[in-house]
Design an enzyme around this catalytic site. Structure first.
Site, PDB file in Angstrom:
ATOM      1  N   CYS A  76       1.596   9.130  16.580  1.00 53.25           N
ATOM      2  CA  CYS A  76       0.143   9.242  16.595  1.00 53.25           C
ATOM      3  C   CYS A  76      -0.496   7.889  16.773  1.00 53.25           C
ATOM      4  CB  CYS A  76      -0.352   9.890  15.318  1.00 53.25           C
ATOM      5  SG  CYS A  76       0.456   9.281  13.845  1.00 53.25           S
ATOM      6  N   HIS A 122       0.809  -1.236   0.000  1.00 54.24           N
ATOM      7  CA  HIS A 122       0.000   0.000   0.000  1.00 54.24           C
ATOM      8  C   HIS A 122       0.836   1.277   0.000  1.00 54.24           C
ATOM      9  CE1 HIS A 122       0.051   1.453   4.292  1.00 54.24           C
ATOM     10  NE2 HIS A 122       0.463   0.223   4.510  1.00 54.24           N
TER      11      HIS A 122
HETATM   12  C1  PLP Z   1       4.379   1.625   6.476  1.00 49.49           C
HETATM   13  C2  PLP Z   1       5.652   1.059   6.948  1.00 49.49           C
HETATM   14  C3  PLP Z   1       5.703  -0.196   7.571  1.00 49.49           C
HETATM   15  C4  PLP Z   1       4.453  -0.987   7.880  1.00 49.49           C
HETATM   16  O1  PLP Z   1       3.857  -1.510   6.745  1.00 49.49           O
HETATM   17  P1  PLP Z   1       2.305  -1.946   6.835  1.00 49.49           P
HETATM   18  O2  PLP Z   1       2.077  -2.730   5.588  1.00 49.49           O
HETATM   19  O3  PLP Z   1       1.516  -0.684   6.910  1.00 49.49           O
HETATM   20  O4  PLP Z   1       2.186  -2.767   8.072  1.00 49.49           O
HETATM   21  C5  PLP Z   1       6.916  -0.684   7.965  1.00 49.49           C
HETATM   22  N1  PLP Z   1       8.042   0.012   7.750  1.00 49.49           N
HETATM   23  C6  PLP Z   1       8.044   1.207   7.144  1.00 49.49           C
HETATM   24  C7  PLP Z   1       9.329   1.901   6.900  1.00 49.49           C
HETATM   25  C8  PLP Z   1       6.853   1.770   6.731  1.00 49.49           C
HETATM   26  O5  PLP Z   1       6.844   2.972   6.147  1.00 49.49           O
END
Ligand code: PLP
Length: 398
Positions: free
Chosen positions: A329, A205
């Site tokens: 947050c 995502h």
């Molecule tokens: C968004 C993010 C995650 C977590 O990924 P999700 O699919 O939202 O659980 C882990 N590490 C970094 C660097 C991120 O930006």
């Protein structure tokens, strides 16, 4: 005008991903079933695996589909405890993990939990730009260290680490190397062989794919322990019926990144420079956080001392602009960003920061709109915050 500048938090679906997923909605078979419905789903999942693997230079069987980037990170860190407790017969791992102070909470909180389970966790410092020090790492490595986890690109400030050099050093000491590449894959070239890493985390995502699906690269021959046990899905590495729709969406997302990424990054870099110069020219007393060059093209983190990041966010929201603050947050607390504090930023600077993260839909017109409204918002908040401090002092003296 509606302006979305929070692409490091999540991204909209790419139109091609939407099409792919809409077409796949009719496909409901369980990939583990042997009949035609199952075989169709299986073929599609394996085709998706091939696309994701190819995008990062891995072999198909080295890619494990998981439920999120967070799950992939939890899997790697927890695997370490599992392996050292002889859950995997014949493997015993060294009892220490090294990570950094600026990791995503899903790494930091898992590490903290592991400490309570008897694992020795050590944290690398970062410099003012958010880069780790290879000499410090060298001093910390040794016979006791089993795993090193360093993120490739930081989600708050965009700083990139030299994962190849880090991995080389880690391997010399006999430890395994993991990188959380959620913010890097699909933005900068990532090749697991070139980097040499043993584990690498991705999430769909953040790169215009669907939420709730990610992938973990696990190098062939590396000890492994599933976080989620049960079925034989993903060759026993992640139980649970596959999220076929999400997996197909993720594969389409990486295919589109391969086509669009280079041109887009160049465009984002130009817009970031316009943003940086524009903010510098229009607003006094500001600090840019993160590395000036070794950084994600679309990410700009800036501090406005005297103005709370949360206030800036809310005022910008009233103007239709979405940004984020570095604050934790997730936990509902207003603690200053752990990333900015680790870079040596004082609490006021950390509290006064916002993250502007651009993406494929961001236009120069939007950047200019932000530059139009931001100066007024900052001076308004700064004026109010002085009044607030005065009022507070007055109240306290009574
Ligand atoms: C968004 C993010 C995650 C977590 O990924 P999700 O699919 O939202 O659980 C882990 N590490 C970094 C660097 C991120 O930006």
């Amino acid at each position: 005008m509606k302006v979305y500048l929070d692409n490091n938090a999540t991204t909209p679906l790419h139109p091609e991903v939407k099409k792919e997923m809409a077409a796949a909605m009719e496909m409901f078979g369980n990939p583990s079933s042997m009949h035609a419905w199952g075989r169709e789903a299986r073929a599609n999942v394996e085709d998706a695996r091939h696309k994701v693997a190819r995008f990062i230079g891995a072999d198909d069987q080295e890619v494990v589909f998981v439920g999120s980037g967070s799950e992939a990170n939890n899997t790697v860190l927890s695997l370490f405890v599992c392996a050292s407790s002889q859950c995997i017969p014949g493997t015993s791992m060294r009892n220490a993990i090294i990570t950094t102070k600026i990791e995503h909470p899903c790494v930091l909180e898992t590490s903290e939990c592991l400490m309570h389970r008897g694992v020795n966790v050590e944290y690398l410092d970062v410099d003012q730009y958010g880069r780790i020090d290879l000499d410090q790492l060298k001093g910390m490595l040794g016979d006791h260290v089993g795993l090193v986890s360093v993120m490739m690109a930081n989600n708050e400030i965009g700083t990139l680490q030299d994962i190849r050099a880090i991995t080389e050093m880690v391997h010399e000491s006999g430890a395994f190397m993991h990188t959380d590449a959620v913010q890097a894959v699909g933005k900068i070239p990532v090749d697991v062989r070139d980097l040499g890493v043993d584990f690498l985390t991705m999430s769909a995502h953040k790169i215009y794919g669907p939420k709730g699906v990610g992938a973990l690269f696990v190098k062939k021959g590396i000890p492994y322990c599933p976080l989620i046990r049960g079925g034989h899905q993903e060759k026993g590495r992640r139980a649970g019926t596959e999220n076929t729709l999400g997996i197909l969406g993720m594969a389409r997302a990486v295919e589109m990144r391969a086509l669009e990424m280079h041109e887009e990054e160049a465009r984002l870099l130009v817009m970031k420079e316009v943003l940086r110069k524009g903010i510098e020219e229009r607003i006094d007393d500001i600090y840019f956080n993160g590395h000036p060059t070794e950084s994600l093209a679309g990410t700009l983190n800036v501090s406005f001392p005297g103005a709370e990041g949360e206030s800036i966010l809310l005022y910008l929201d009233l103007e239709g602009i979405a940004v984020s603050t570095g604050s934790a947050c997730a936990s509902g607390s207003l603690d200053p960003s752990h990333v900015l504090l680790a870079t040596g930023s004082d609490a006021e600077r950390a509290h006064g920061s916002i993250r502007i993260s651009m993406g494929r839909d961001t236009t120069m017109e939007e950047v200019e709109y932000l530059l139009d409204v931001l100066p007024g918002i900052i001076s308004r908040i700064r004026n109010m915050s002085t009044a607030y401090i005065k009022g507070g002092a007055h109240a306290a003296s009574r």
